[in-house]
Design an enzyme around this catalytic site. Structure first.
Site, short mmCIF file in Angstrom:
data_model
loop_
_atom_site.label_atom_id
_atom_site.label_comp_id
_atom_site.label_asym_id
_atom_site.label_seq_id
_atom_site.Cartn_x
_atom_site.Cartn_y
_atom_site.Cartn_z
N ARG A 1 6.63 16.68 -17.45
CA ARG A 1 6.57 17.21 -18.82
C ARG A 1 5.17 16.95 -19.35
O ARG A 1 4.63 15.86 -19.15
CB ARG A 1 7.62 16.52 -19.69
N ASP B 1 5.47 9.00 -36.79
CA ASP B 1 4.02 9.14 -36.71
C ASP B 1 3.40 8.69 -38.03
O ASP B 1 3.88 9.07 -39.10
CB ASP B 1 3.63 10.60 -36.42
N HIS C 1 11.37 9.79 -33.82
CA HIS C 1 11.57 10.59 -32.61
C HIS C 1 11.20 9.76 -31.39
O HIS C 1 10.61 8.68 -31.51
CB HIS C 1 10.73 11.88 -32.69
N HIS D 1 9.80 6.11 -32.71
CA HIS D 1 8.80 5.76 -33.72
C HIS D 1 8.68 6.91 -34.71
O HIS D 1 9.17 8.01 -34.45
CB HIS D 1 7.43 5.51 -33.07
C1 GA4 Z 1 2.21 6.96 -32.89
C2 GA4 Z 1 1.59 8.36 -33.09
C3 GA4 Z 1 0.36 8.61 -32.20
O1 GA4 Z 1 0.78 8.85 -30.87
C4 GA4 Z 1 -0.60 7.39 -32.24
C5 GA4 Z 1 0.16 6.20 -31.70
C6 GA4 Z 1 -0.61 4.88 -31.54
C7 GA4 Z 1 -1.12 4.71 -30.09
O2 GA4 Z 1 -0.50 5.18 -29.15
O3 GA4 Z 1 -2.16 4.05 -29.94
C8 GA4 Z 1 0.36 3.76 -31.98
C9 GA4 Z 1 1.56 4.50 -32.67
C10 GA4 Z 1 1.08 5.92 -32.86
C11 GA4 Z 1 1.96 3.83 -34.00
C12 GA4 Z 1 1.91 2.28 -34.00
C13 GA4 Z 1 0.81 1.72 -33.08
C14 GA4 Z 1 -0.28 2.77 -32.94
C15 GA4 Z 1 0.87 2.82 -30.90
C16 GA4 Z 1 1.35 1.66 -31.68
C17 GA4 Z 1 2.17 0.74 -31.22
C18 GA4 Z 1 -1.89 7.71 -31.50
C19 GA4 Z 1 -0.81 6.93 -33.64
O4 GA4 Z 1 -1.70 7.24 -34.40
O5 GA4 Z 1 0.18 6.04 -33.98
#
Ligand code: GA4
Length: 331
Positions: free
Chosen positions: A273, A207, A262, A205
């Site tokens: 980890r 961020d 990443h 994904h």
């Molecule tokens: C990816 C980056 C952060 O970890 C996060 C993730 C969020 C979650 O885990 O709730 C998301 C992911 C992240 C992007 C798309 C959506 C939202 C899971 C998901 C499938 C906390 C964020 O802000 O976006």
């Protein structure tokens, strides 16, 4: 010129690449800002050394994370479900993504931290202090890097990026990820004792936020994707931080800086980890339109204007691996 790390690693289906390394103690500020911009354009990713975050602050945060994940499952659930903030195990987001990890998602403003700390720790004051000191220190690091980005891009207001995450209303978050070790692998699994055995711990994904500051213990697993789709393993380095460009910074710079895809592999046999990840985000009502300086007749705006709140809302309707910025592209 970006300084490559000395010994690139090569594994099957991955590429040997030097992870760009930025030394923040470099007194030549214009050189430093150039190096950072170059790393953000090429990879959307770099390692930062001489970062100025005290070791003691990192260690206190790490100890609090380790204490929390060592608790029995029932107790961890007291932290509340991870949507929107709390403890999560295997489920990621709201749309069926799964990973081989457990995690704690926290808002970074001191009031929210203190409201939650009783449910997270038996020593809430200690937990509170550890989280506040850590987020304050990594926020400063993120702001320093963003100011250097502003300088390197020659935008008129050099603090334009850092101001978003310094704002009291900033939507920044802290995520602690715990990838448990496999204690007793089945004979079929044939796990490599130190390696990560190619099972996905947290799927690929980018961020959504502006800038991500990641620190992990000395267990590997993080990989970044290059433009040609090859995965590059990032050797773990507990003494330094890794920095990632998020989608919002890609939008603000009209695609000049790229958010990095990443993922994290799972299951080292020897050791769990743990990563501690700060996501620097703007306030919900902030506009993420490309800066005027980033737009020209030759480089027209790539994205429709959107607020961080709109982007975040849309992000939560997507799957982890989706390319979220595409929904905001001008055709
Ligand atoms: C990816 C980056 C952060 O970890 C996060 C993730 C969020 C979650 O885990 O709730 C998301 C992911 C992240 C992007 C798309 C959506 C939202 C899971 C998901 C499938 C906390 C964020 O802000 O976006």
């Amino acid at each position: 010129m970006v300084v490559p790390s000395p010994s690139p690693i090569r594994t099957k289906k991955t590429k040997a690449v030097g992870i760009p390394t930025i030394d923040l103690s470099n007194y030549n500020r214009s050189k430093l800002s150039e190096q950072i911009v170059e790393a953000c354009e090429e990879y959307g990713f770099f390692k930062v050394v001489n970062h100025g975050v005290p070791k003691e602050v990192i260690e206190r945060m790490e100890a609090q994370g380790a204490d929390f994940f060592a608790k029995p499952a029932m107790e961890k659930q007291r932290a509340g479900p991870a949507c929107p903030f709390g403890y999560g195990c295997k489920n990621i987001g709201r749309n069926g993504d799964m990973g081989e990890l457990e995690y704690l998602l926290l808002q970074t403003d001191p009031l929210s931290v203190s409201e939650r700390s009783n449910a997270i720790s038996n020593e809430p004051t200690k937990f509170n202090c550890a989280v506040n000191d850590y987020t304050e220190a990594v926020k400063e690091l993120a702001c320093e890097i963003l100011d250097l980005v502003g300088e390197g891009l020659w935008v008129s207001d050099k603090s334009v990026f850092s101001r978003f995450i310094r704002d009291v209303q900033s939507d920044s978050i802290l995520r602690l990820n715990h990838y448990p070790a496999v204690k007793d692998p089945s004979p079929k699994q044939q796990l490599h004792p130190y390696g990560n055995n190619n099972r996905i711990g947290f799927g690929e994904h980018s961020d959504p936020q502006i800038l991500t500051i990641l620190r992990s213990n000395n267990v590997g697993g993080l990989q970044i994707s290059l433009h040609d789709g090859l995965w590059v393993p990032v050797p773990p380095d507990p003494n330094h931080f890794f920095v990632m460009v998020g989608d919002a910074l890609q939008a603000l710079t009209n695609g000049r800086l790229v958010s990095v895809r990443h993922r994290a592999l799972a299951n080292s046999v020897m050791k769990p980890r743990m990563s501690m990840v700060y996501f620097g985000a703007p306030p919900l009502n902030a506009w993420m339109s490309p800066l005027p300086e980033m737009v020209s007749p030759e480089k027209p705006s790539l994205y429709k204007p959107f607020t961080w709140g709109e982007y975040k809302k849309a992000a939560y309707t997507t799957r982890l691996g989706d390319s979220r910025l595409d929904h905001f592209k001008i055709n």
